[in-house]
Design a protein around this motif. Structure first.
Motif, PDB file in Angstrom:
ATOM      1  N   VAL A   1      26.293   1.553   0.119  1.00  0.00           N
ATOM      2  CA  VAL A   1      24.877   1.775   0.397  1.00  0.00           C
ATOM      3  C   VAL A   1      24.079   1.402  -0.852  1.00  0.00           C
ATOM      4  O   VAL A   1      24.153   2.083  -1.871  1.00  0.00           O
ATOM      5  N   THR A   2      23.342   0.332  -0.778  1.00  0.00           N
ATOM      6  CA  THR A   2      22.550  -0.100  -1.928  1.00  0.00           C
ATOM      7  C   THR A   2      21.369   0.844  -2.129  1.00  0.00           C
ATOM      8  O   THR A   2      20.703   1.243  -1.175  1.00  0.00           O
ATOM      9  N   ALA A   3      21.115   1.204  -3.377  1.00  0.00           N
ATOM     10  CA  ALA A   3      20.025   2.124  -3.710  1.00  0.00           C
ATOM     11  C   ALA A   3      18.679   1.564  -3.268  1.00  0.00           C
ATOM     12  O   ALA A   3      18.490   0.341  -3.162  1.00  0.00           O
ATOM     13  N   VAL A   4      17.738   2.456  -3.024  1.00  0.00           N
ATOM     14  CA  VAL A   4      16.360   2.035  -2.776  1.00  0.00           C
ATOM     15  C   VAL A   4      15.850   1.372  -4.055  1.00  0.00           C
ATOM     16  O   VAL A   4      15.963   1.949  -5.139  1.00  0.00           O
ATOM     17  N   PRO A   5      15.330   0.157  -3.987  1.00  0.00           N
ATOM     18  CA  PRO A   5      14.907  -0.548  -5.200  1.00  0.00           C
ATOM     19  C   PRO A   5      13.844   0.204  -6.002  1.00  0.00           C
ATOM     20  O   PRO A   5      13.063   0.989  -5.449  1.00  0.00           O
ATOM     21  N   GLN A   6      13.826  -0.059  -7.293  1.00  0.00           N
ATOM     22  CA  GLN A   6      12.830   0.530  -8.186  1.00  0.00           C
ATOM     23  C   GLN A   6      11.520  -0.251  -8.022  1.00  0.00           C
ATOM     24  O   GLN A   6      11.240  -1.191  -8.761  1.00  0.00           O
ATOM     25  N   MET A   7      10.716   0.162  -7.074  1.00  0.00           N
ATOM     26  CA  MET A   7       9.524  -0.597  -6.725  1.00  0.00           C
ATOM     27  C   MET A   7       8.478  -0.613  -7.832  1.00  0.00           C
ATOM     28  O   MET A   7       7.612  -1.495  -7.866  1.00  0.00           O
ATOM     29  N   ALA A   8       8.550   0.345  -8.748  1.00  0.00           N
ATOM     30  CA  ALA A   8       7.616   0.356  -9.873  1.00  0.00           C
ATOM     31  C   ALA A   8       7.784  -0.884 -10.745  1.00  0.00           C
ATOM     32  O   ALA A   8       6.868  -1.249 -11.496  1.00  0.00           O
ATOM     33  N   ARG A   9       8.933  -1.560 -10.626  1.00  0.00           N
ATOM     34  CA  ARG A   9       9.222  -2.735 -11.448  1.00  0.00           C
ATOM     35  C   ARG A   9       8.899  -4.041 -10.729  1.00  0.00           C
ATOM     36  O   ARG A   9       9.095  -5.113 -11.297  1.00  0.00           O
ATOM     37  N   PHE A  10       8.413  -3.977  -9.490  1.00  0.00           N
ATOM     38  CA  PHE A  10       8.093  -5.201  -8.759  1.00  0.00           C
ATOM     39  C   PHE A  10       6.893  -5.893  -9.412  1.00  0.00           C
ATOM     40  O   PHE A  10       5.806  -5.306  -9.475  1.00  0.00           O
ATOM     41  N   PRO A  11       7.041  -7.126  -9.887  1.00  0.00           N
ATOM     42  CA  PRO A  11       5.929  -7.811 -10.554  1.00  0.00           C
ATOM     43  C   PRO A  11       4.681  -7.964  -9.690  1.00  0.00           C
ATOM     44  O   PRO A  11       3.565  -8.011 -10.221  1.00  0.00           O
ATOM     45  N   ALA A  12       4.848  -8.035  -8.379  1.00  0.00           N
ATOM     46  CA  ALA A  12       3.701  -8.276  -7.495  1.00  0.00           C
ATOM     47  C   ALA A  12       2.797  -7.059  -7.355  1.00  0.00           C
ATOM     48  O   ALA A  12       1.657  -7.195  -6.884  1.00  0.00           O
ATOM     49  N   LEU A  13       3.270  -5.879  -7.755  1.00  0.00           N
ATOM     50  CA  LEU A  13       2.505  -4.656  -7.524  1.00  0.00           C
ATOM     51  C   LEU A  13       1.718  -4.245  -8.767  1.00  0.00           C
ATOM     52  O   LEU A  13       2.299  -4.027  -9.832  1.00  0.00           O
ATOM     53  N   PRO A  14       0.381  -4.091  -8.644  1.00  0.00           N
ATOM     54  CA  PRO A  14      -0.440  -3.629  -9.769  1.00  0.00           C
ATOM     55  C   PRO A  14      -0.384  -2.103  -9.889  1.00  0.00           C
ATOM     56  O   PRO A  14       0.041  -1.409  -8.960  1.00  0.00           O
ATOM     57  N   GLN A  15      -0.817  -1.598 -11.036  1.00  0.00           N
ATOM     58  CA  GLN A  15      -0.962  -0.152 -11.198  1.00  0.00           C
ATOM     59  C   GLN A  15      -2.323   0.293 -10.653  1.00  0.00           C
ATOM     60  O   GLN A  15      -3.277  -0.452 -10.737  1.00  0.00           O
ATOM     61  N   PRO A  16      -2.432   1.474 -10.065  1.00  0.00           N
ATOM     62  CA  PRO A  16      -1.407   2.518  -9.933  1.00  0.00           C
ATOM     63  C   PRO A  16      -0.538   2.408  -8.687  1.00  0.00           C
ATOM     64  O   PRO A  16       0.305   3.260  -8.459  1.00  0.00           O
ATOM     65  N   LEU A  17      -0.728   1.339  -7.892  1.00  0.00           N
ATOM     66  CA  LEU A  17       0.060   1.195  -6.667  1.00  0.00           C
ATOM     67  C   LEU A  17       1.552   1.150  -6.978  1.00  0.00           C
ATOM     68  O   LEU A  17       2.357   1.765  -6.270  1.00  0.00           O
ATOM     69  N   ALA A  18       1.925   0.437  -8.033  1.00  0.00           N
ATOM     70  CA  ALA A  18       3.333   0.335  -8.404  1.00  0.00           C
ATOM     71  C   ALA A  18       3.915   1.705  -8.727  1.00  0.00           C
ATOM     72  O   ALA A  18       5.052   2.026  -8.343  1.00  0.00           O
ATOM     73  N   TRP A  19       3.141   2.534  -9.427  1.00  0.00           N
ATOM     74  CA  TRP A  19       3.615   3.873  -9.793  1.00  0.00           C
ATOM     75  C   TRP A  19       3.805   4.745  -8.554  1.00  0.00           C
ATOM     76  O   TRP A  19       4.836   5.411  -8.409  1.00  0.00           O
ATOM     77  N   VAL A  20       2.830   4.727  -7.655  1.00  0.00           N
ATOM     78  CA  VAL A  20       2.908   5.558  -6.458  1.00  0.00           C
ATOM     79  C   VAL A  20       4.096   5.144  -5.594  1.00  0.00           C
ATOM     80  O   VAL A  20       4.896   5.986  -5.156  1.00  0.00           O
ATOM     81  N   LEU A  21       4.243   3.848  -5.353  1.00  0.00           N
ATOM     82  CA  LEU A  21       5.366   3.385  -4.531  1.00  0.00           C
ATOM     83  C   LEU A  21       6.698   3.591  -5.251  1.00  0.00           C
ATOM     84  O   LEU A  21       7.716   3.895  -4.615  1.00  0.00           O
ATOM     85  N   GLY A  22       6.681   3.442  -6.575  1.00  0.00           N
ATOM     86  CA  GLY A  22       7.894   3.659  -7.350  1.00  0.00           C
ATOM     87  C   GLY A  22       8.364   5.101  -7.275  1.00  0.00           C
ATOM     88  O   GLY A  22       9.569   5.380  -7.163  1.00  0.00           O
ATOM     89  N   GLN A  23       7.422   6.042  -7.331  1.00  0.00           N
ATOM     90  CA  GLN A  23       7.776   7.456  -7.212  1.00  0.00           C
ATOM     91  C   GLN A  23       8.343   7.773  -5.826  1.00  0.00           C
ATOM     92  O   GLN A  23       9.317   8.519  -5.697  1.00  0.00           O
ATOM     93  N   GLN A  24       7.739   7.206  -4.806  1.00  0.00           N
ATOM     94  CA  GLN A  24       8.234   7.425  -3.448  1.00  0.00           C
ATOM     95  C   GLN A  24       9.616   6.793  -3.264  1.00  0.00           C
ATOM     96  O   GLN A  24      10.490   7.381  -2.610  1.00  0.00           O
ATOM     97  N   ALA A  25       9.820   5.612  -3.852  1.00  0.00           N
ATOM     98  CA  ALA A  25      11.127   4.953  -3.760  1.00  0.00           C
ATOM     99  C   ALA A  25      12.205   5.803  -4.427  1.00  0.00           C
ATOM    100  O   ALA A  25      13.311   5.967  -3.891  1.00  0.00           O
ATOM    101  N   ALA A  26      11.885   6.363  -5.596  1.00  0.00           N
ATOM    102  CA  ALA A  26      12.847   7.220  -6.291  1.00  0.00           C
ATOM    103  C   ALA A  26      13.146   8.478  -5.480  1.00  0.00           C
ATOM    104  O   ALA A  26      14.289   8.953  -5.430  1.00  0.00           O
ATOM    105  N   ARG A  27      12.122   9.003  -4.814  1.00  0.00           N
ATOM    106  CA  ARG A  27      12.293  10.198  -3.996  1.00  0.00           C
ATOM    107  C   ARG A  27      13.234   9.896  -2.816  1.00  0.00           C
ATOM    108  O   ARG A  27      14.142  10.674  -2.512  1.00  0.00           O
ATOM    109  N   LEU A  28      13.008   8.773  -2.147  1.00  0.00           N
ATOM    110  CA  LEU A  28      13.863   8.410  -1.018  1.00  0.00           C
ATOM    111  C   LEU A  28      15.289   8.115  -1.478  1.00  0.00           C
ATOM    112  O   LEU A  28      16.251   8.410  -0.761  1.00  0.00           O
ATOM    113  N   ASP A  29      15.427   7.559  -2.671  1.00  0.00           N
ATOM    114  CA  ASP A  29      16.777   7.270  -3.151  1.00  0.00           C
ATOM    115  C   ASP A  29      17.546   8.557  -3.423  1.00  0.00           C
ATOM    116  O   ASP A  29      18.771   8.601  -3.235  1.00  0.00           O
ATOM    117  N   ARG A  30      16.861   9.595  -3.848  1.00  0.00           N
ATOM    118  CA  ARG A  30      17.543  10.883  -4.008  1.00  0.00           C
ATOM    119  C   ARG A  30      18.025  11.394  -2.650  1.00  0.00           C
ATOM    120  O   ARG A  30      19.120  11.950  -2.530  1.00  0.00           O
TER     121      ARG A  30
END
Length: 236
Positions: free
Chosen positions: A155-184
């Protein structure tokens, strides 16, 4: 109760106008890359038989590569075929969530020895709750190890979306936090299945690892991913 709520969830409401605007800009500027050309099933190699299924979203489908040979399926099969006769199948579609994948795989009635899944990004962008995601991942694992009789599920982990170059802040942070939450939640689900392994890719900060859209993996990332999968499968 509040202690279980992340800072991103609390700030999402006041940030909503900014997040909505950034989401529109990202979608408008997005380069909608097609799924790569090439076969989605086949037989390759010599040696003991290995029945392989790759399932999931656009990354499983290989978006970011020009052909399936450069994508995850091709790179993984070519490595496994050095020591196995690989009978493989790809069941992946851009935009698919965990529930979409469950619905799709329920229609398959053939067994597989090894299954690789890649899901989570679309569950993040559709604001799927962690508990619901965890429950759906358990349902998927039950399907794979039950009906499909998989001996090994990676099962591949949910990607670290905060690191996606296409996403600006704060969108990258919000999606990154949600991605980390789902990966847990994903790790919680995997822990209940001895046949399953959670794979978190430890990728360096390298622009060449992202496709031209800044959102999907590049062939270089697919090579790293395939190498890690091959290592786990050979150990198993």
């Amino acid at each position: 109760m509040l202690s279980s709520i992340g800072a991103d969830q609390i700030l999402r409401v006041p940030l909503l106008p900014i997040l909505a605007f950034q989401g529109l800009v990202v979608r408008r500027n997005a380069q909608f890359l097609p799924e790569p050309t090439g076969p989605r099933e086949g037989r390759e190699g010599r040696g003991p038989r290995l029945r392989l299924l790759i399932a999931g979203d656009s990354s499983a489908a290989g978006v970011g590569a020009g052909t399936q040979r450069q994508a995850l399926s091709g790179q993984l099969v070519s490595r496994l075929a050095m020591h196995h006769t690989v009978e493989w199948r790809l069941e992946a579609t851009t935009g698919h969530t965990t529930q979409d994948t469950i619905n799709r795989l329920q229609e398959l009635h053939e067994p597989f020895d090894v299954v690789v899944t890649a899901l989570g990004v679309n569950d993040v962008t559709r604001a799927v709750h962690k508990q619901r995601f965890e429950t759906q991942q358990r349902q998927l694992l039950t399907l794979l190890t039950g009906q499909m009789r998989a001996q090994k599920v990676i099962v591949t982990a949910v990607p670290q979306m905060a690191r996606f170059p296409a996403l600006p802040q704060p969108l990258a942070w919000v999606l990154g936090q949600q991605a980390a939450r789902l990966d847990r939640g994903l790790q919680n689900a995997v822990a209940g299945f001895p046949q399953a392994t959670h794979l978190a890719l430890d990728l360096p900060d390298d622009p060449a690892l992202a496709a031209m859209d800044g959102y999907h993996p590049s062939p270089k990332t697919y090579a790293i991913w395939a190498e890690e999968l091959t290592r786990i499968i050979n150990q198993a």
